[in-house]
Design a protein around this motif. Structure first.
Motif, PDB file in Angstrom:
ATOM      1  N   ALA A   1       0.837  -1.236  -0.074  1.00  0.00           N
ATOM      2  CA  ALA A   1      -0.090   0.006  -0.143  1.00  0.00           C
ATOM      3  C   ALA A   1       0.852   1.274  -0.005  1.00  0.00           C
ATOM      4  N   MET A   2       1.808   1.270   0.788  1.00  0.00           N
ATOM      5  CA  MET A   2       2.866   2.378   0.919  1.00  0.00           C
ATOM      6  C   MET A   2       3.366   2.703  -0.526  1.00  0.00           C
ATOM      7  N   ALA A   3       3.871   1.614  -1.056  1.00  0.00           N
ATOM      8  CA  ALA A   3       4.881   1.875  -2.242  1.00  0.00           C
ATOM      9  C   ALA A   3       3.887   1.798  -3.315  1.00  0.00           C
TER      10      ALA A   3
ATOM     11  N   LEU B   1      10.477  -3.435   2.823  1.00  0.00           N
ATOM     12  CA  LEU B   1       9.759  -3.767   1.650  1.00  0.00           C
ATOM     13  C   LEU B   1       9.138  -2.619   0.902  1.00  0.00           C
ATOM     14  N   THR B   2       8.848  -1.726   1.736  1.00  0.00           N
ATOM     15  CA  THR B   2       8.378  -0.514   0.801  1.00  0.00           C
ATOM     16  C   THR B   2       9.582   0.131   0.068  1.00  0.00           C
TER      17      THR B   2
ATOM     18  N   ARG C   1       9.232  -0.159  -4.171  1.00  0.00           N
ATOM     19  CA  ARG C   1       9.077   1.301  -5.002  1.00  0.00           C
ATOM     20  C   ARG C   1       9.971   0.991  -6.290  1.00  0.00           C
ATOM     21  N   GLU C   2      11.014   0.193  -5.966  1.00  0.00           N
ATOM     22  CA  GLU C   2      11.857   0.041  -7.187  1.00  0.00           C
ATOM     23  C   GLU C   2      11.531  -1.036  -7.953  1.00  0.00           C
ATOM     24  N   MET C   3      10.211  -1.675  -7.969  1.00  0.00           N
ATOM     25  CA  MET C   3       9.719  -2.937  -8.642  1.00  0.00           C
ATOM     26  C   MET C   3       9.391  -2.326 -10.277  1.00  0.00           C
TER      27      MET C   3
ATOM     28  N   ALA D   1       9.232 -10.137  -6.594  1.00  0.00           N
ATOM     29  CA  ALA D   1       9.279  -9.542  -5.336  1.00  0.00           C
ATOM     30  C   ALA D   1      10.079 -10.459  -4.504  1.00  0.00           C
ATOM     31  N   ALA D   2      10.195 -11.648  -4.675  1.00  0.00           N
ATOM     32  CA  ALA D   2      10.554 -12.704  -3.865  1.00  0.00           C
ATOM     33  C   ALA D   2      11.834 -12.202  -3.209  1.00  0.00           C
TER      34      ALA D   2
END
Lengths: 279, 336
Positions: free
Chosen positions: A96-98, A159-160, A164-166, A193-194
């Protein structure tokens, strides 16, 4: 190569040598001592002399009330459960944050940041009393619950930063190619994301494995993790400070972490700096 | 920017939503908002449970009296105590008299200064060393992977193990005295014990500082330096007018994290010295004092932990206010 740049590279390698020795020397001394016979504890030869495995046997002996083997298991259990809860809860929030825009986002981020700055000692007093009252004192949950208070902010932050970089465009692309929302997420984004999730899990596990303050107050003999066990280790002979056995215990406690660090070194650095500098 | 904020091609309901949003002056999609809040809710609930509740309870406890015997030797159960617990710490009052020397109540300010002393000294040394380490690691050399793995070792070792390791290294017959041919009783003297604790903490945490600063250094593009070089700036000028200002955000974040860590330090001094150095409170930090106080009474300990927590937040606030730490903002993407 001219003289200035040669001088610069000499300086760099000298600096590199200092850094490597800084990191390795005390650790090396611990391992050397761990293999030394108790009688030769204070030998100062830089390599192992009077090599023995007795110290490791002492560490796992139970005749002096040390339950080191059990403590190792406790640490694994507490670490795994804490990490699992931290990740499960953290993943949703970090997504949600990202990815999403919503009101109170900054307020929630500020709360999580404040939580990560929280002094653990402020939890001990109220929880000590509460856990005594409800009979949880010395139980596993008496350590897992406080551990979540610092592991969860850590997982959300790390994780955020990863999320963000994905390359989220790939999700859109998969949708255009006819994938359902669920398929696009589970088939495309989840595998991507793994690595970030694994890194976060390692950081969370290390944080929980290294915790001492809360465990030293809220654990019992049978639930104490290794950090508490090593701090109160008494060795096999009364009135002799069992340095060699303590160093053996330290080696046993540290080796799994060192292996993790060596295997995931690059990711761990990324994870640490992602949570810190890149926010 | 939002996906369906793209104007005329949007279907009618979306366009109406967009219009409503424009009227409110916001770019938030109510569906997205609802989804986000649902996703965030579990974490907020868990944090409220594992931090919010204990803190609220600690604050409540801090206004309650501990069970004690009154001046006539009558057992008193407790009950509302107003600010008595805070007076106990801040004014060092035990009942109507000053706390006797040697009691936890009389040591509050001493312990605050010891904690601040550890914080200032440790963080300063770490900043200088960490900056130097980061500058070196930012250079070009073979074996970078090895170096990054080597600096992670002190970071990964549990503090309890670090404490035991350095306790051994600093023991009377230990390697430090051996190397320097000295006979220092490191844990029998106040300043020797404090130095030993500082050395151990600096060893363990400088790598973390260095890695955070390194990440900041890697955000600086090489061509900035090239341009400055072309303009004739000396290496010293380049360091002060390019490196320092550009790396400042990363440094401030690293400083903030480390400062808060030392303010709440417990493991190292507790395991190495038990808070004393032979006797007294010479190496007692606030966290150690809180734990010691639990034995005297939960409520006074709760007041002390509340004070600790206010100090930590006060320092964090000052950092964010005056040094502009923005641990929440994205500082950009590090080149790898």
């Amino acid at each position: 190569m001219n003289t200035t740049s040669r001088w610069r590279s000499v300086r760099t390698y000298l600096g590199v040598a200092v850094i490597v020795l800084w990191g390795l020397l005390p650790f090396y001394w611990m391992i050397v001592t761990a293999f030394r016979d108790l009688q030769f504890t204070f030998d100062s030869t830089p390599w192992p002399t009077h090599v023995t495995l007795d110290n490791f046997r002492t560490v796992f002996a139970t005749d002096r009330g040390n339950h080191f083997g059990r403590a190792l298991g406790n640490s694994v259990l507490i670490g795994v459960v804490t990490t699992a809860i931290g990740l499960t809860v953290g993943v949703f929030t970090a997504y949600a944050m990202a990815r999403l825009n919503f009101p109170a986002k900054n307020a929630i981020l500020a709360v999580i940041l404040a939580a990560s700055m929280f002094p653990g000692v402020a939890l001990v007093t109220p929880l000590f009393q509460l856990f005594r009252n409800i009979g949880w004192y010395g139980s596993y949950q008496a350590m897992i619950i406080p551990n979540i208070s610092f592991v969860l902010p850590l997982t959300i932050y790390t994780l955020t930063a990863f999320f963000r970089e994905m390359p989220w465009e790939l999700e859109e692309a998969a949708r255009i190619d006819g994938a359902t929302k669920r398929q696009a997420f589970t088939k495309i984004m989840l595998p991507l994301a793994a690595p970030g999730v694994v890194t976060t899990a390692i950081l969370a596990f290390i944080a929980s494995w290294n915790e001492f303050l809360i465990a030293s107050q809220l654990s019992s003999d049978s639930t104490a993790p290794v950090t508490v066990a090593i701090a109160s280790f008494t060795g096999s002979k009364p009135h002799v400070e069992p340095y060699t056995a303590v160093m053996a215990a330290g080696t046993v406690v540290t080796i799994p972490l060192i292996l993790m660090v060596l295997a995931f070194q690059r990711r761990i650095v990324d994870g640490l700096t992602a949570g810190g500098v890149k926010g | 920017m939002n996906n369906n904020a793209s104007g005329s091609t949007a279907p009618a309901p979306a366009r109406r939503r967009l219009a409503r949003r424009r009227a409110r002056g916001s770019s938030l999609d109510p569906h997205e908002t609802r989804r986000a809040l649902l996703l965030v809710a579990p974490a907020v609930a868990v944090l409220a449970l594992v931090i919010g509740y204990p803190v609220a309870r600690a604050v409540y406890m801090s206004f309650q009296a501990d069970q004690h015997l009154d001046e006539n030797g009558v057992f008193v159960e407790g009950g509302f105590a107003g600010l008595d617990n805070y007076k106990h710490w801040l004014l060092q009052r035990c009942g109507d008299v000053a706390c006797p020397p040697g009691s936890t109540g009389s040591s509050f300010w001493e312990v605050v200064w010891i904690t601040l002393f550890f914080t200032v000294v440790t963080v300063t040394i770490e900043l200088v060393l960490g900056f130097w380490f980061a500058m070196i690691m930012n250079g070009k050399f073979r074996g970078r992977g090895l170096v990054r793995a080597a600096v992670l070792i002190p970071w990964a070792i549990p503090t309890a193990v670090t404490a035991k390791l350095w306790y051994f290294i600093f023991s009377y017959d230990g390697i430090i005295n051996n190397l320097f041919n000295s006979q220092v009783l490191w844990f029998g003297d106040k300043w020797a014990a404090r130095s030993a604790i500082i050395v151990s903490d600096v060893w363990k945490t400088t790598p973390f500082m260095a890695l955070l600063i390194l990440a900041g250094l890697q955000l600086i593009a090489d061509d900035v330096y090239e341009a400055a070089k072309v303009d004739g700036a000396s290496p010293w000028q380049r360091f002060w007018s390019i490196t320092v200002p550009l790396v400042k955000p990363a440094v401030v974040v690293a400083l903030l994290f480390r400062t808060l860590d030392v303010l709440r330090m417990y493991d190292l001094p507790q395991i190495m010295t038990g808070g004393g150095a032979g006797d007294g409170n010479d190496t007692t930090t606030l966290s150690i004092l809180v734990i010691n106080e639990i034995r005297n009474g939960f409520n006074s300990a709760a007041a002390l932990s509340t004070l600790t927590f206010l100090l930590v937040f006060g320092v964090a606030f000052l950092f964010i206010k005056f040094l502009g730490a923005s641990a929440t903002g994205a500082e950009g993407k590090a080149k790898r």
